[in-house]
Scaffold this active site. Sequence first.
Site, PDB file in Angstrom:
ATOM      1  N   SER A  23       0.849  -1.201   0.000  1.00 58.86           N
ATOM      2  CA  SER A  23       0.000   0.000   0.000  1.00 58.86           C
ATOM      3  C   SER A  23       0.878   1.242   0.000  1.00 58.86           C
ATOM      4  CB  SER A  23      -0.893   0.029   1.242  1.00 58.86           C
ATOM      5  OG  SER A  23      -1.568   1.281   1.318  1.00 58.86           O
TER       6      SER A  23
ATOM      7  N   TYR B 183      -1.850   0.425  10.431  1.00 54.72           N
ATOM      8  CA  TYR B 183      -2.041  -0.211   9.110  1.00 54.72           C
ATOM      9  C   TYR B 183      -0.856   0.109   8.195  1.00 54.72           C
ATOM     10  CZ  TYR B 183      -3.891  -0.570   4.321  1.00 54.72           C
ATOM     11  OH  TYR B 183      -4.063  -0.839   2.979  1.00 54.72           O
TER      12      TYR B 183
HETATM   13  P1  NAP Z   1     -12.184  -4.320   0.906  1.00 59.81           P
HETATM   14  O1  NAP Z   1     -13.003  -3.824  -0.212  1.00 59.81           O
HETATM   15  O2  NAP Z   1     -12.441  -3.810   2.296  1.00 59.81           O
HETATM   16  O3  NAP Z   1     -12.238  -5.931   0.912  1.00 59.81           O
HETATM   17  C1  NAP Z   1     -11.559  -6.616   1.914  1.00 59.81           C
HETATM   18  C2  NAP Z   1     -11.645  -8.103   1.656  1.00 59.81           C
HETATM   19  O4  NAP Z   1     -10.826  -8.770   2.639  1.00 59.81           O
HETATM   20  C3  NAP Z   1     -13.044  -8.679   1.820  1.00 59.81           C
HETATM   21  O5  NAP Z   1     -13.185  -9.729   0.887  1.00 59.81           O
HETATM   22  C4  NAP Z   1     -13.028  -9.216   3.250  1.00 59.81           C
HETATM   23  O6  NAP Z   1     -13.958 -10.283   3.460  1.00 59.81           O
HETATM   24  C5  NAP Z   1     -11.606  -9.717   3.341  1.00 59.81           C
HETATM   25  N1  NAP Z   1     -11.084  -9.856   4.701  1.00 59.81           N
HETATM   26  C6  NAP Z   1     -11.013  -8.905   5.669  1.00 59.81           C
HETATM   27  N2  NAP Z   1     -10.458  -9.427   6.782  1.00 59.81           N
HETATM   28  C7  NAP Z   1     -10.199 -10.737   6.510  1.00 59.81           C
HETATM   29  C8  NAP Z   1      -9.638 -11.800   7.256  1.00 59.81           C
HETATM   30  N3  NAP Z   1      -9.232 -11.635   8.532  1.00 59.81           N
HETATM   31  N4  NAP Z   1      -9.521 -13.024   6.664  1.00 59.81           N
HETATM   32  C9  NAP Z   1      -9.933 -13.210   5.372  1.00 59.81           C
HETATM   33  N5  NAP Z   1     -10.475 -12.232   4.613  1.00 59.81           N
HETATM   34  C10 NAP Z   1     -10.594 -11.008   5.189  1.00 59.81           C
HETATM   35  O7  NAP Z   1     -10.619  -4.013   0.651  1.00 59.81           O
HETATM   36  P2  NAP Z   1      -9.843  -3.599  -0.699  1.00 59.81           P
HETATM   37  O8  NAP Z   1      -9.873  -2.140  -0.853  1.00 59.81           O
HETATM   38  O9  NAP Z   1     -10.274  -4.455  -1.815  1.00 59.81           O
HETATM   39  O10 NAP Z   1      -8.341  -3.962  -0.273  1.00 59.81           O
HETATM   40  C11 NAP Z   1      -7.720  -5.173  -0.666  1.00 59.81           C
HETATM   41  C12 NAP Z   1      -6.248  -5.085  -0.322  1.00 59.81           C
HETATM   42  O11 NAP Z   1      -5.670  -3.957  -0.975  1.00 59.81           O
HETATM   43  C13 NAP Z   1      -5.967  -4.914   1.164  1.00 59.81           C
HETATM   44  O12 NAP Z   1      -4.801  -5.642   1.512  1.00 59.81           O
HETATM   45  C14 NAP Z   1      -5.709  -3.427   1.297  1.00 59.81           C
HETATM   46  O13 NAP Z   1      -4.893  -3.141   2.393  1.00 59.81           O
HETATM   47  C15 NAP Z   1      -5.012  -3.148  -0.025  1.00 59.81           C
HETATM   48  N6  NAP Z   1      -5.057  -1.742  -0.444  1.00 59.81           N
HETATM   49  C16 NAP Z   1      -6.251  -1.133  -0.703  1.00 59.81           C
HETATM   50  C17 NAP Z   1      -6.268   0.209  -1.096  1.00 59.81           C
HETATM   51  C18 NAP Z   1      -7.532   0.962  -1.410  1.00 59.81           C
HETATM   52  O14 NAP Z   1      -7.459   2.200  -1.626  1.00 59.81           O
HETATM   53  N7  NAP Z   1      -8.691   0.344  -1.422  1.00 59.81           N
HETATM   54  C19 NAP Z   1      -5.042   0.898  -1.213  1.00 59.81           C
HETATM   55  C20 NAP Z   1      -3.862   0.237  -0.939  1.00 59.81           C
HETATM   56  C21 NAP Z   1      -3.872  -1.086  -0.554  1.00 59.81           C
HETATM   57  P3  NAP Z   1     -15.414  -9.998   4.190  1.00 59.81           P
HETATM   58  O15 NAP Z   1     -16.220  -9.171   3.242  1.00 59.81           O
HETATM   59  O16 NAP Z   1     -15.986 -11.368   4.414  1.00 59.81           O
HETATM   60  O17 NAP Z   1     -15.077  -9.281   5.462  1.00 59.81           O
END
Ligand code: NAP
Length: 251
Positions: free
Chosen positions: A144, A158
Site C-alpha cells: 500500500s 495499518y
Molecule cells: P475491501 O473492499 O475492504 O475488501 C476486503 C476483503 O478482505 C473482503 O473480501 C473481506 O472479506 C476480506 N477480509 C477482511 N479481513 C479478513 C480476514 N481476517 N480473513 C480473510 N479475509 C478477510 O478491501 P480492498 O480495498 O479491496 O483492499 C484489498 C487489499 O488492498 C488490502 O490488503 C488493502 O490493504 C489493499 N489496499 C487497498 C487500497 C484501497 O485504496 N482500497 C489501497 C492500498 C492497498 P469480508 O467481506 O468477508 O469481510
Amino acid sequence: MAKNGVLVVTGGSRGIGAAVSLLAAERGFAVVVNYASNVAAAEHVTAQILAKGGEAIAVRGDVSQREDVEHIFAAADRLGKVTGLVNNAGMTDRASRVEDMTAERINRVLAVNVTGSFLCAAAAVKRMSTRHGGTGGAIVNLASGASKLGGPGTFVDYAAAKGAIDSFTIGLALEVAGEGVRVNSVRPGLIDTEFHDLTGDPDRVAKLVSGVPIPRAGTALEVAYAILWLLSPEAAYSTGTTITVSGGRAI
Ligand code: NAP
C-alpha cells in the site's frame, strides 16, 4: 481442470480481491474465493465465475488463524494443483491517532495484514516450491502507498503493517527464488472500494482524490490487471519487486 491451476485469493469476495478473482477465472485459473464473514459477497463472485463456465469455490476463513488457513488450502487442494496465491485480505480500523490506539487494535491490524500473509504464503510455498516436491508458482502481496505515507492521524498501525509487507515481499522472494516460486507485490494508491468505510469517513476517497495526478480514484480492476500480469509467465524473470498503481502519485 483449469489450465493455469488453482489460485487462492484471500479476501477474494469484495473490492480488489473480487476483481482479481473474476479476472483470474477469465485467464484460466480455478479460483478459491476466500472471505471472512460476508458469505453473500463471496457467493456472488463464485456465481459470476461459474456462470461463465469457470471454476471457483467460496471458502470462509480468517487468514490470521492457522487452522483457518489450513482449511482454505485444503479446499484449494480439492480443486486441483495450487499454482498461485494473492495475499489480498486486509483491513484497517477507525481513524485514530497513535496515542489512542489500544494494544488489541494494533495486534488485530498486524495479525490480519501481516501474520495472515505469512501463514498463507507458508501454505502456498509448501505446495509450490520445488524444495517440497512442487513445480513452482507465484505469490502476489498487496502492499500500500500507506507504507510510504505513514497514515498520520488515521492508521499508522495499518501503514506499519504494510511496511512489513514490503520487507516480507523482498525476503520471501529471495528465500524461494531458486525453488520455482516468484514473490512480488502491487502497491495501490487510492482505490475506490469499501475499504475506506472502515476508517469511519464515508467521504474519504473524495477528500483524497485532489492529491492524485490522474485526477480520480483507481478501480479494483486496474489493480487486478497488474496482479494478473505478475502471476503470468510474462513476469517469469520478475521477483522481489513491486508495481505501483497510484495514478502517478509518488509512493
Ligand atoms: P475491501 O473492499 O475492504 O475488501 C476486503 C476483503 O478482505 C473482503 O473480501 C473481506 O472479506 C476480506 N477480509 C477482511 N479481513 C479478513 C480476514 N481476517 N480473513 C480473510 N479475509 C478477510 O478491501 P480492498 O480495498 O479491496 O483492499 C484489498 C487489499 O488492498 C488490502 O490488503 C488493502 O490493504 C489493499 N489496499 C487497498 C487500497 C484501497 O485504496 N482500497 C489501497 C492500498 C492497498 P469480508 O467481506 O468477508 O469481510
